[in-house]
Design a protein around this motif. Structure first.
Motif, PDB file in Angstrom:
ATOM      1  N   PRO A  94      66.624  20.675  52.939  1.00  0.00           N
ATOM      2  CA  PRO A  94      67.846  20.706  53.748  1.00  0.00           C
ATOM      3  C   PRO A  94      69.006  20.075  52.985  1.00  0.00           C
ATOM      4  O   PRO A  94      68.830  19.020  52.355  1.00  0.00           O
ATOM      5  CB  PRO A  94      67.484  19.899  54.986  1.00  0.00           C
ATOM      6  CG  PRO A  94      65.991  19.943  55.048  1.00  0.00           C
ATOM      7  CD  PRO A  94      65.529  19.984  53.633  1.00  0.00           C
ATOM      8  N   LYS A  95      70.163  20.706  53.032  1.00  0.00           N
ATOM      9  CA  LYS A  95      71.329  20.155  52.356  1.00  0.00           C
ATOM     10  C   LYS A  95      71.765  18.842  53.003  1.00  0.00           C
ATOM     11  O   LYS A  95      72.235  17.931  52.333  1.00  0.00           O
ATOM     12  CB  LYS A  95      72.493  21.158  52.399  1.00  0.00           C
ATOM     13  CG  LYS A  95      72.331  22.329  51.437  1.00  0.00           C
ATOM     14  CD  LYS A  95      73.538  23.261  51.504  1.00  0.00           C
ATOM     15  CE  LYS A  95      73.387  24.424  50.541  1.00  0.00           C
ATOM     16  NZ  LYS A  95      74.475  25.439  50.728  1.00  0.00           N
ATOM     17  N   ASP A  96      71.601  18.768  54.316  1.00  0.00           N
ATOM     18  CA  ASP A  96      71.993  17.552  55.032  1.00  0.00           C
ATOM     19  C   ASP A  96      70.977  16.454  54.710  1.00  0.00           C
ATOM     20  O   ASP A  96      69.876  16.409  55.267  1.00  0.00           O
ATOM     21  CB  ASP A  96      72.029  17.844  56.548  1.00  0.00           C
ATOM     22  CG  ASP A  96      72.302  16.579  57.343  1.00  0.00           C
ATOM     23  OD1 ASP A  96      72.320  16.662  58.582  1.00  0.00           O
ATOM     24  OD2 ASP A  96      72.473  15.496  56.713  1.00  0.00           O
ATOM     25  N   GLN A  97      71.344  15.589  53.809  1.00  0.00           N
ATOM     26  CA  GLN A  97      70.416  14.547  53.364  1.00  0.00           C
ATOM     27  C   GLN A  97      70.635  13.242  54.141  1.00  0.00           C
ATOM     28  O   GLN A  97      70.196  12.178  53.724  1.00  0.00           O
ATOM     29  CB  GLN A  97      70.618  14.291  51.860  1.00  0.00           C
ATOM     30  CG  GLN A  97      70.167  15.470  50.988  1.00  0.00           C
ATOM     31  CD  GLN A  97      68.649  15.619  50.978  1.00  0.00           C
ATOM     32  OE1 GLN A  97      67.917  14.708  50.594  1.00  0.00           O
ATOM     33  NE2 GLN A  97      68.158  16.766  51.459  1.00  0.00           N
ATOM     34  N   SER A  98      71.259  13.385  55.326  1.00  0.00           N
ATOM     35  CA  SER A  98      71.532  12.158  56.094  1.00  0.00           C
ATOM     36  C   SER A  98      70.319  11.704  56.889  1.00  0.00           C
ATOM     37  O   SER A  98      70.318  10.654  57.504  1.00  0.00           O
ATOM     38  CB  SER A  98      72.705  12.424  57.055  1.00  0.00           C
ATOM     39  OG  SER A  98      72.271  13.392  58.025  1.00  0.00           O
ATOM     40  N   LYS A  99      69.250  12.564  56.899  1.00  0.00           N
ATOM     41  CA  LYS A  99      68.060  12.142  57.660  1.00  0.00           C
ATOM     42  C   LYS A  99      66.812  12.567  56.903  1.00  0.00           C
ATOM     43  O   LYS A  99      66.869  13.269  55.912  1.00  0.00           O
ATOM     44  CB  LYS A  99      68.080  12.748  59.064  1.00  0.00           C
ATOM     45  CG  LYS A  99      68.360  14.218  59.125  1.00  0.00           C
ATOM     46  CD  LYS A  99      68.593  14.659  60.567  1.00  0.00           C
ATOM     47  CE  LYS A  99      69.195  16.046  60.622  1.00  0.00           C
ATOM     48  NZ  LYS A  99      69.511  16.486  61.979  1.00  0.00           N
ATOM     49  N   LYS A 100      65.673  12.123  57.419  1.00  0.00           N
ATOM     50  CA  LYS A 100      64.405  12.459  56.774  1.00  0.00           C
ATOM     51  C   LYS A 100      63.749  13.630  57.504  1.00  0.00           C
ATOM     52  O   LYS A 100      63.921  13.813  58.711  1.00  0.00           O
ATOM     53  CB  LYS A 100      63.481  11.237  56.785  1.00  0.00           C
ATOM     54  CG  LYS A 100      63.978  10.089  55.894  1.00  0.00           C
ATOM     55  CD  LYS A 100      62.955   8.973  55.827  1.00  0.00           C
ATOM     56  CE  LYS A 100      63.402   7.849  54.899  1.00  0.00           C
ATOM     57  NZ  LYS A 100      63.545   8.325  53.489  1.00  0.00           N
ATOM     58  N   TYR A 101      62.999  14.400  56.748  1.00  0.00           N
ATOM     59  CA  TYR A 101      62.407  15.619  57.303  1.00  0.00           C
ATOM     60  C   TYR A 101      60.917  15.666  56.987  1.00  0.00           C
ATOM     61  O   TYR A 101      60.482  15.199  55.933  1.00  0.00           O
ATOM     62  CB  TYR A 101      63.052  16.852  56.685  1.00  0.00           C
ATOM     63  CG  TYR A 101      64.540  16.965  56.877  1.00  0.00           C
ATOM     64  CD1 TYR A 101      65.420  16.407  55.948  1.00  0.00           C
ATOM     65  CD2 TYR A 101      65.073  17.596  57.993  1.00  0.00           C
ATOM     66  CE1 TYR A 101      66.800  16.510  56.122  1.00  0.00           C
ATOM     67  CE2 TYR A 101      66.452  17.701  58.166  1.00  0.00           C
ATOM     68  CZ  TYR A 101      67.308  17.147  57.231  1.00  0.00           C
ATOM     69  OH  TYR A 101      68.667  17.235  57.396  1.00  0.00           O
ATOM     70  N   PRO A 102      60.152  16.251  57.894  1.00  0.00           N
ATOM     71  CA  PRO A 102      58.746  16.542  57.550  1.00  0.00           C
ATOM     72  C   PRO A 102      58.689  17.734  56.603  1.00  0.00           C
ATOM     73  O   PRO A 102      59.661  18.477  56.450  1.00  0.00           O
ATOM     74  CB  PRO A 102      58.097  16.872  58.891  1.00  0.00           C
ATOM     75  CG  PRO A 102      59.214  17.217  59.818  1.00  0.00           C
ATOM     76  CD  PRO A 102      60.481  16.659  59.278  1.00  0.00           C
ATOM     77  N   ILE A 103      57.526  17.888  55.997  1.00  0.00           N
ATOM     78  CA  ILE A 103      57.292  18.992  55.056  1.00  0.00           C
ATOM     79  C   ILE A 103      56.417  20.036  55.737  1.00  0.00           C
ATOM     80  O   ILE A 103      55.431  19.687  56.397  1.00  0.00           O
ATOM     81  CB  ILE A 103      56.581  18.459  53.790  1.00  0.00           C
ATOM     82  CG1 ILE A 103      57.506  17.491  53.034  1.00  0.00           C
ATOM     83  CG2 ILE A 103      56.124  19.599  52.880  1.00  0.00           C
ATOM     84  CD1 ILE A 103      56.774  16.641  51.997  1.00  0.00           C
ATOM     85  N   LEU A 104      56.773  21.304  55.605  1.00  0.00           N
ATOM     86  CA  LEU A 104      55.919  22.396  56.080  1.00  0.00           C
ATOM     87  C   LEU A 104      55.476  23.198  54.861  1.00  0.00           C
ATOM     88  O   LEU A 104      56.308  23.756  54.139  1.00  0.00           O
ATOM     89  CB  LEU A 104      56.665  23.287  57.063  1.00  0.00           C
ATOM     90  CG  LEU A 104      56.485  22.934  58.540  1.00  0.00           C
ATOM     91  CD1 LEU A 104      57.352  23.807  59.424  1.00  0.00           C
ATOM     92  CD2 LEU A 104      55.019  23.057  58.958  1.00  0.00           C
ATOM     93  N   LEU A 105      54.164  23.226  54.641  1.00  0.00           N
ATOM     94  CA  LEU A 105      53.591  23.798  53.420  1.00  0.00           C
ATOM     95  C   LEU A 105      52.864  25.104  53.735  1.00  0.00           C
ATOM     96  O   LEU A 105      52.102  25.205  54.691  1.00  0.00           O
ATOM     97  CB  LEU A 105      52.603  22.802  52.804  1.00  0.00           C
ATOM     98  CG  LEU A 105      51.753  23.263  51.628  1.00  0.00           C
ATOM     99  CD1 LEU A 105      52.624  23.654  50.428  1.00  0.00           C
ATOM    100  CD2 LEU A 105      50.762  22.148  51.225  1.00  0.00           C
TER     101      LEU A 105
END
Ligand code: PG9
Length: 644
Positions: free
Chosen positions: A72-83
């Motif tokens: 995600p370009k929005d690096q203001s938060k953390k994201y889970p990974i979908l593999l």
């Protein structure tokens, strides 16, 4: 993206200037609208909100796997990974070439995840040697002992340690072969792996998925798929460098495969020794250690990630795999979050259609959309983002016929009653057993004129054969037809169907195909608009069909000839159904001894079919008994009347 336009107009501006402003305003509005429109289109949303990188990830044995990552370009938060791990390429390649959609559905792409795609070992741009349905190694003694579980573990370990702004939680999903790679991640899963959705997963290619059902070869699919998929790959390649599909000399597949003759001509005329998996199938005609090693379900113990198993009741490829994977996880893991969703879908239909209809049959609602919004999205949100618990039922099942979602605490439902429907004389199907001392149907099956599996002429199998009108078959003299009286009330089936036949043949082997069919009333209306020009009056809707290769009737491992002219029991289970036969309809059973070219022809002589000669193929007279002491029946999973 908020396009907020603040325009100053100069009152003193002359008409020309105001026209200029007006044009500027229109242009800016166009840009904003286009940008919004672009954002609303999936591919534009992906480009506007994600940035792609490509990475080789090194496995414990040193082999590097090609991995495509969308952050995600929005690096203001953390994201889970979908593999998603796939043998079907992570294309497009190149950091500036983006997938048009991301994830199991764009609902998740818009929800915000890190999406990771990986070419599995030995495929496309990854290094290493490919193995079909990699056998699982439960205890790995050295770093050289690797399988899909270890490759997934090593991949996840690298991702959570190296990707920016990941929240340390990983989910997996995959349809079909990628479904197998999702399932294979479960044994010894990495602690970051919290949610896995095997969807129509490849599970056992001898018992019920893709290449064989009950030992019978699915010829047309196996021929076309292995020719393309199992070509040698001496080094990493991209799809433009890959092999071309087989070029058929005719678009009439029935004609092509009939003129092919015995299956051994596949190698002699077309494949030679170049198609590795075809060679393996020839070497392993019975259910031996080669096939057993490729059934991952026996390793599905001590599962930690939550699982969401998804399948389609009308999936021509892996209906069996979805049901078998769910059941194995359920039976082998107590107190584990395991949900089954089965819809009225073709292979992958939940992700590839709105699910409002399939073939000529309408379901009255967008079943796929409902599933994506109310099951899949909340499942991953809950387990990967701490979203609310969607409180998913154990089994969420769409019941065709009544066209409604049903939720159960166990699948198959505890309430169903295994009910005997007896084949009777004069083509009847009855709840009462035959009493005649002698009663049977007798007919000839000729392997030079096999029963088509579908109506019409085409090159590629159409997936709609799973739900299509069966009148083209029921009018053949080598298809035995048994039907109930007109139903006076709805009859709902939920669960497995069992064929329990007493048969005989003048041959020493035979295939048995049993088909469960919903017969519509003659006054059933056609759809409006009838764009497909379909005739629903008396429609014979296929609900379930399955083949049993006679030699495997008692054991898939140890084939046995059929004693000619001796009454013989052939009993086997067909994959689960969830269907209501409405009042006014009839329940029909069709029985036939070929299903071509979906399934290769049985010579009707007990020989090694992969090496049989033309001379081995023989006509045979068949009997289906329906007399006292030799009752043939279909056992149906009937739900209590009026079940809400
Ligand atoms: N299960 C599908 C398939 C595999 C192998 C042969 C034919 C079909 C699939 O992975 O799409």
């Amino acid at each position: 993206m908020n396009g907020y336009i603040h325009l100053l107009t100069n009152k003193k501006a002359d008409r020309k200037a105001s026209l200029k402003h007006t044009l500027l305003l229109l242009f800016l509005c166009f840009c904003v609208c286009t940008s919004k429109a672009q954002d609303t289109s999936d591919s534009a949303f992906v480009r506007n909100h994600y940035i792609k990188k490509e990475q080789y990830i090194t496995m414990r044995d040193g082999v590097k796997l090609f991995t495509s990552i969308y952050l995600p370009k929005d690096q203001s938060k953390k994201y889970p990974i979908l593999l998603n791990r796939t043998p079907y390429t992570v294309a497009p390649y190149g950091k500036d070439s983006y997938k048009k959609t991301l994830g199991p559905s764009m609902l998740l792409a818009r929800d915000g995840y890190i999406f990771v795609y990986q070419d599995v070992r030995g495929k496309w741009m990854s290094e290493g040697t490919f193995k079909d349905v990699t056998p699982h190694i439960p205890v790995k003694k050295t770093k050289k002992e690797v399988d899909e579980s270890s490759d997934t573990y090593d991949t996840i370990d690298w991702l959570v340690k190296n990707l920016p702004n990941n929240n340390g939680k990983v989910g997996m999903y995959g349809i079909s072969y990628p479904g197998f790679y999702s399932t294979a991640a479960l044994p010894g899963a990495h602690k970051a792996l919290k949610a896995v959705s095997p969807q129509a997963p490849v599970t056992d290619w001898f018992i019920g998925d893709d290449f064989h059902h009950n030992g019978a070869l699915f010829l047309a699919d196996a021929f076309g798929f292995t020719y393309l998929f199992n070509q040698p790959r001496p080094k990493p390649i991209t799809p433009d460098q890959g092999p071309a599909a087989f070029s058929f000399p005719t678009r009439d597949s029935y004609k092509f495969f009939l003129e092919l003759g015995p299956v051994k001509n596949v190698k002699e005329r077309y494949f030679g020794d170049s198609i590795s998996f075809w060679n393996d199938m020839v070497k392993h005609p019975n259910y031996d250690s080669y096939w057993k090693a490729r059934n991952i379900t026996k390793h599905l113990f001590n599962i930690k990630p939550a699982t969401l198993v998804v399948g389609g009741f009308f999936d021509a490829e892996d209906t069996w795999g979805a049901l078998a994977t769910y059941q194995a996880i359920e039976k082998q893991n107590k107190h584990h979050s395991n949900t089954l969703v089965m819809g009225p879908w073709f292979h992958g239909g939940w992700a590839r259609s709105t699910g409002e209809k399939f073939g000529d049959i309408a379901f009255g609602q967008p079943t796929s959309t409902w599933y994506l919004q109310n099951v899949e999205l909340p499942f991953f949100r809950h387990h990967l983002k701490g979203g609310p618990d969607p409180q998913l039922a154990e089994a969420i099942v769409f019941e065709t016929g009544s066209n409604q979602w049903k939720k159960y605490s166990v699948w198959p439902p505890a309430e169903y009653k295994a009910t005997n429907y007896y084949l009777r004389a004069n083509g009847k199907l009855s709840l009462s057993a035959p009493t005649q001392a002698s009663s049977f149907d007798e007919y000839q099956s000729d392997p030079s004129k096999p029963v088509p599996f579908d109506d019409g002429t085409r090159l590629n199998r159409r997936r709609e054969y799973m739900i299509a009108d069966q009148r083209f078959a029921s009018r053949r003299p080598d298809v035995m037809v048994y039907q109930s009286d007109v139903l006076t009330r709805d009859v709902t089936l939920s669960g497995p169907v069992i064929a329990d036949l007493i048969v005989s043949t003048t041959g020493t082997d035979a295939d048995y195909v049993v088909k469960l069919i919903d017969v519509y009333p003659d006054d059933y209306p056609n759809p409006k608009p009838n764009t497909e020009n379909v005739e629903m009056s008396g429609y014979q809707m296929l609900v379930r069909a399955e083949v049993m290769r006679g030699r495997y009737r008692n054991s898939l491992e140890k084939p046995e000839a059929i004693a000619a002219n001796q009454p013989t029991r052939v009993k086997y289970t067909l994959p689960d159904v969830a269907h209501t036969f409405k009042a006014g309809h009839k329940i029909m059973i069709q029985i036939q001894n070929s299903w071509f070219p979906l399934v290769d022809r049985n010579p009707q002589k007990y020989v090694d079919i992969y090496n049989a000669n033309e001379s081995d193929f023989q006509k045979a007279m068949h009997r289906i008994y329906h007399q006292a002491g030799k009752e043939s029946k279909i056992v149906l999973p009937v739900m209590p009347a009026g079940k809400p």
